[in-house]
Design a protein around this motif. Structure first.
Motif, PDB file in Angstrom:
ATOM      1  N   ASP A  40      15.137  19.010 -44.838  1.00  0.00           N
ATOM      2  CA  ASP A  40      15.297  17.828 -43.994  1.00  0.00           C
ATOM      3  C   ASP A  40      15.570  18.181 -42.535  1.00  0.00           C
ATOM      4  O   ASP A  40      15.634  17.303 -41.691  1.00  0.00           O
ATOM      5  N   GLN A  41      15.743  19.477 -42.236  1.00  0.00           N
ATOM      6  CA  GLN A  41      15.832  19.916 -40.837  1.00  0.00           C
ATOM      7  C   GLN A  41      14.394  20.162 -40.380  1.00  0.00           C
ATOM      8  O   GLN A  41      13.894  21.276 -40.383  1.00  0.00           O
ATOM      9  N   MET A  42      13.732  19.093 -39.960  1.00  0.00           N
ATOM     10  CA  MET A  42      12.280  19.092 -39.865  1.00  0.00           C
ATOM     11  C   MET A  42      11.766  19.914 -38.684  1.00  0.00           C
ATOM     12  O   MET A  42      12.483  20.129 -37.701  1.00  0.00           O
ATOM     13  N   VAL A  43      10.541  20.377 -38.836  1.00  0.00           N
ATOM     14  CA  VAL A  43       9.874  21.145 -37.780  1.00  0.00           C
ATOM     15  C   VAL A  43       8.933  20.214 -37.030  1.00  0.00           C
ATOM     16  O   VAL A  43       8.373  19.280 -37.599  1.00  0.00           O
ATOM     17  N   ALA A  44       8.769  20.471 -35.729  1.00  0.00           N
ATOM     18  CA  ALA A  44       7.963  19.603 -34.876  1.00  0.00           C
ATOM     19  C   ALA A  44       6.704  20.332 -34.415  1.00  0.00           C
ATOM     20  O   ALA A  44       6.717  21.548 -34.189  1.00  0.00           O
ATOM     21  N   VAL A  45       5.630  19.580 -34.288  1.00  0.00           N
ATOM     22  CA  VAL A  45       4.368  20.077 -33.738  1.00  0.00           C
ATOM     23  C   VAL A  45       3.978  19.181 -32.570  1.00  0.00           C
ATOM     24  O   VAL A  45       3.832  17.965 -32.732  1.00  0.00           O
ATOM     25  N   ARG A  46       3.846  19.772 -31.391  1.00  0.00           N
ATOM     26  CA  ARG A  46       3.407  19.045 -30.199  1.00  0.00           C
ATOM     27  C   ARG A  46       1.913  19.317 -30.012  1.00  0.00           C
ATOM     28  O   ARG A  46       1.490  20.468 -30.078  1.00  0.00           O
ATOM     29  N   MET A  47       1.152  18.270 -29.737  1.00  0.00           N
ATOM     30  CA  MET A  47      -0.304  18.439 -29.687  1.00  0.00           C
ATOM     31  C   MET A  47      -0.901  17.740 -28.467  1.00  0.00           C
ATOM     32  O   MET A  47      -0.427  16.676 -28.052  1.00  0.00           O
ATOM     33  N   TRP A  48      -1.945  18.375 -27.948  1.00  0.00           N
ATOM     34  CA  TRP A  48      -2.819  17.748 -26.961  1.00  0.00           C
ATOM     35  C   TRP A  48      -4.245  17.956 -27.471  1.00  0.00           C
ATOM     36  O   TRP A  48      -4.667  19.079 -27.739  1.00  0.00           O
ATOM     37  N   VAL A  49      -4.974  16.842 -27.626  1.00  0.00           N
ATOM     38  CA  VAL A  49      -6.270  16.892 -28.289  1.00  0.00           C
ATOM     39  C   VAL A  49      -7.309  16.165 -27.438  1.00  0.00           C
ATOM     40  O   VAL A  49      -7.102  15.014 -27.041  1.00  0.00           O
ATOM     41  N   THR A  50      -8.415  16.857 -27.167  1.00  0.00           N
ATOM     42  CA  THR A  50      -9.609  16.234 -26.600  1.00  0.00           C
ATOM     43  C   THR A  50     -10.789  16.621 -27.492  1.00  0.00           C
ATOM     44  O   THR A  50     -10.619  17.325 -28.502  1.00  0.00           O
ATOM     45  N   ASP A  51     -11.968  16.168 -27.117  1.00  0.00           N
ATOM     46  CA  ASP A  51     -13.142  16.519 -27.918  1.00  0.00           C
ATOM     47  C   ASP A  51     -13.367  18.025 -27.980  1.00  0.00           C
ATOM     48  O   ASP A  51     -13.860  18.540 -28.992  1.00  0.00           O
ATOM     49  N   GLN A  52     -13.009  18.735 -26.908  1.00  0.00           N
ATOM     50  CA  GLN A  52     -13.324  20.161 -26.831  1.00  0.00           C
ATOM     51  C   GLN A  52     -12.099  21.073 -26.859  1.00  0.00           C
ATOM     52  O   GLN A  52     -12.255  22.290 -26.879  1.00  0.00           O
ATOM     53  N   ARG A  92       6.031  15.613 -37.194  1.00  0.00           N
ATOM     54  CA  ARG A  92       7.065  16.447 -37.812  1.00  0.00           C
ATOM     55  C   ARG A  92       6.725  16.691 -39.277  1.00  0.00           C
ATOM     56  O   ARG A  92       6.099  15.861 -39.930  1.00  0.00           O
ATOM     57  N   GLY A  93       7.168  17.842 -39.743  1.00  0.00           N
ATOM     58  CA  GLY A  93       7.006  18.189 -41.155  1.00  0.00           C
ATOM     59  C   GLY A  93       8.295  18.763 -41.692  1.00  0.00           C
ATOM     60  O   GLY A  93       9.205  19.111 -40.933  1.00  0.00           O
TER      61      GLY A  93
END
Length: 312
Positions: free
Chosen positions: A88-100, A77-78
């Motif tokens: 303070d009403q924060m924004v969310a980032v959802r991530m899926w990370v692999t090498d590629q 969150r940021g």
């Protein structure tokens, strides 16, 4: 369709593409989606394992860091720098990370992601998926720290006002500052835990974990600063409450003293005000003067007695 897709090479240069396959020819491929994109569920279910796909599609999230097979599920969150709400009403980032592959999903605009996109267009972007994670986490953490520092400056001003004038009125923004600190602490506590978990994992492989540990340390310091701010704001509020209670007690005490002095005087005037025969001094022209002098003497005696009893 994604907001944008980039094929990113090991030298940090990037090429936009419309290919929706999870991986590119070389380097890694970055997909950035809006959560409201109607095609996102279909793409995620077709190309990702159900667990990370479900994590990307969640409407409500909390910061997390979990390893799944050869990838990393990361929610961060940021602070909200958009015009549609407070920081303070924060924004969310959802991530899926692999090498590629790097997949990011947002609900509202995230300026940290915009910074990475600009760096990619300038040819100075993250050269690996691990570097991408670190760059995004670093930018989010930096903005969170700036917001907390601004909050700390406002608290410093409140404390300086008390130092300069102990009877300064209760600040109008005190309650809002306390709510801001509480809301930030609510999300940054789990974010600290997520960044500490990120520092402890080596998936996806890539850069040295030193930078990740530093991010976790900064997140920990930010949470500690928020805890300190909450305590300081509570102390400021308690100070003003104590001063208000002290002033109220002092005023009540003064009124009690005045009432105690006038109590015997009221009794005397009430007694001499009865309209019955036999009242002394009715026919004496000096009776009123004698009564006033007697009442003044009673007042002086009352004050002396109260002083002797240390009531005043």
């Amino acid at each position: 369709m994604p907001l944008y897709i980039y094929d990113i090479l090991s030298d940090g240069t990037a090429t936009p593409t419309t290919d929706t396959s999870p991986t590119g020819v070389s380097g890694y491929r970055w997909f950035h989606f809006d959560l409201k994109d109607p095609e996102l569920p279909q793409w995620a279910n077709a190309h990702l394992h159900p667990i990370p796909a479900g994590a990307l599609l969640q409407t409500e999230t909390r910061p997390r860091c979990d390893v799944h097979d050869d990838g990393l599920m990361l929610n961060l969150r940021g602070v909200n720098l958009n015009s549609d709400g407070p920081a303070d009403q924060m924004v969310a980032v959802r991530m899926w990370v692999t090498d590629q592959t790097v997949v990011t999903v947002r609900m509202r605009r995230v300026f940290a992601i915009e910074d990475i996109r600009k760096a990619l267009e300038a040819g100075t972007g993250p050269d690996s998926s691990a570097a991408f994670v670190e760059a995004l986490a670093s930018r989010l953490t930096e903005r969170v720290q700036n917001t907390v520092f601004e909050l700390a400056d406002q608290v410093d001003d409140l404390e300086d006002a008390i130092h300069d004038d102990d009877d300064a009125p209760l600040p109008d923004n005190l309650a809002e500052l306390r709510r801001t600190a509480i809301r930030l602490r609510r999300y940054l506590g789990p974010q600290r835990d997520a960044l500490m978990a990120l520092a402890a994992t080596d998936t996806p492989a890539g850069n040295s974990p030193l930078h990740r540990r530093e991010l976790a340390n900064l997140a920990m310091l930010t949470v500690e600063e928020l805890d300190s701010l909450q305590g300081r704001l509570t102390a400021i509020n308690d100070h003003h409450n104590a001063r208000a209670a002290e002033a109220q007690n002092r005023n009540s005490y003064i009124l009690s003293i005045v009432a105690a002095i006038f109590l015997p005087l009221g009794f005397i005037t009430g007694l001499f005000g009865v309209n019955v025969g036999g009242m002394p001094g009715v026919d004496n022209p000096a009776a009123f003067t004698i009564l006033c002098i007697s009442m003044a003497a009673v007042s002086v005696v009352s004050l002396v007695v109260m002083r002797w009893l240390k009531w005043i």
